[in-house]
Design an enzyme around this catalytic site. Structure first.
Site, short mmCIF file in Angstrom:
data_model
loop_
_atom_site.label_atom_id
_atom_site.label_comp_id
_atom_site.label_asym_id
_atom_site.label_seq_id
_atom_site.Cartn_x
_atom_site.Cartn_y
_atom_site.Cartn_z
N VAL A 41 0.72 -1.19 -0.02
CA VAL A 41 0.03 0.03 -0.01
C VAL A 41 0.90 1.34 -0.05
O VAL A 41 1.95 1.30 0.50
CB VAL A 41 -1.12 0.10 1.17
CG1 VAL A 41 -0.32 0.30 2.53
CG2 VAL A 41 -2.09 1.07 1.08
N SER A 42 0.57 2.31 -0.83
CA SER A 42 1.02 3.37 -0.77
C SER A 42 0.93 4.44 0.52
O SER A 42 -0.31 4.07 0.85
CB SER A 42 1.20 4.29 -2.24
OG SER A 42 -0.19 4.61 -2.42
N THR A 43 1.49 5.56 0.59
CA THR A 43 1.20 6.35 1.75
C THR A 43 -0.38 6.81 1.35
O THR A 43 -0.95 7.19 2.19
CB THR A 43 2.27 7.69 1.58
OG1 THR A 43 3.44 6.97 2.04
CG2 THR A 43 1.88 8.47 2.71
#
Length: 280
Positions: free
Chosen positions: A14-16
């Site tokens: 998951v990205s920020t």
């Protein structure tokens, strides 16, 4: 004939920006993939995680690197992902990784897109979805740049953190008095001593520290002095835009410092990452 038992490696990322979106969280991905393995009676070898990391490349993703290293040793025969965009949004990287998996006879299986790379049709779908994922990443990047340009044009902040200010809502900056004192000291001291090393020494003696406790150095002093944000301007992609925040020094003071930095930079041959900018 008994069905071949599979040993699966689960990969979640998951990205920020995506961490707060329902369905994208690491925990949500792990639950779906773990339940899927139970239904298919797959043995789970390990779960490889990359949290808060973009999918634009591989070298900065420790979870992915560990997975690829274990794949070379054939510790599993299947890589199970929630969605191909979790695996890679870069077509060249996707091709490279998939070639490594194919050489080791390891299948890549997507839970939500219902394909696996164990068949020619599955590999074709994988390639098509990889192209779409890269397209989406490039379009998203263009939209982010456009949004940031519009923010800069309207005088809104274009940074997430800067010495001398605290964030004021989602668009503004407010002066941090203690840090602002350090910034103003740098400008005044440099015009007095005309030497970055001397200013850094004086700043250390006065007990000044950066936003994250960094000890003053000639390089950090130079960085402070070359930021137009301190005289009221935001810089975005090499251009200046008048900001809505309160400046810490006057434009005249800023320009005098830039002129002196330019002269000294040419004298000592110092390499500058960002060109010194004079405000007109």
């Amino acid at each position: 004939m008994a069905k071949e038992k599979r040993c699966a490696a689960l990969y979640v990322r998951v990205s920020t920006q995506e961490q707060a979106i329902e369905g994208y969280s690491l925990a949500a991905q792990e639950r779906l993939l773990t339940d899927h393995c139970k239904q298919k009676r797959y043995e789970i070898y390990d779960i490889y995680r990359d949290e808060g990391i973009s999918a634009k490349d591989i070298k900065h993703r420790p979870g992915m690197l560990r997975l690829l290293e274990d794949a070379k040793q054939k510790k599993f025969d299947t890589v199970l992902i929630w969605k191909l965009s979790r695996f890679s949004r870069s077509m060249p990287n996707l091709v490279t990784v998939c070639e490594e998996l194919d050489r080791s006879n390891i299948m890549l299986v997507s839970y939500s897109e219902a394909f696996d790379s164990g068949t020619p049709a599955g590999r074709m779908v994988r390639s098509m979805l990889g192209t779409v994922a890269q397209f989406e990443r490039e379009v998203t990047g263009e939209n982010v740049i456009l949004a940031m340009w519009e923010r800069a044009r309207r005088g809104k902040r274009t940074c997430s953190e800067v010495l001398g200010y605290d964030l004021d809502g989602k668009d503004g900056l407010k002066i941090n008095d203690q840090e602002a004192e350090y910034v103003r000291f740098c400008f005044t001291a440099y015009l007095t001593y005309k030497c970055l090393s001397d200013v850094a020494k004086k700043a250390r003696e006065a007990g000044y520290r950066g936003k994250r406790g960094k000890i003053p150095s000639p390089y950090s002093i130079c960085t402070i002095l070359s930021r137009p944000i301190y005289c009221g301007y935001n810089r975005f992609q090499g251009k200046l835009y008048k900001g809505n925040h309160k400046p810490l020094v006057s434009v005249d003071t800023y320009n005098r410092v830039q002129a002196l930095l330019k002269r000294q930079g040419k004298t000592v041959g110092r390499h500058r990452i960002d060109p010194f900018t004079t405000i007109h």
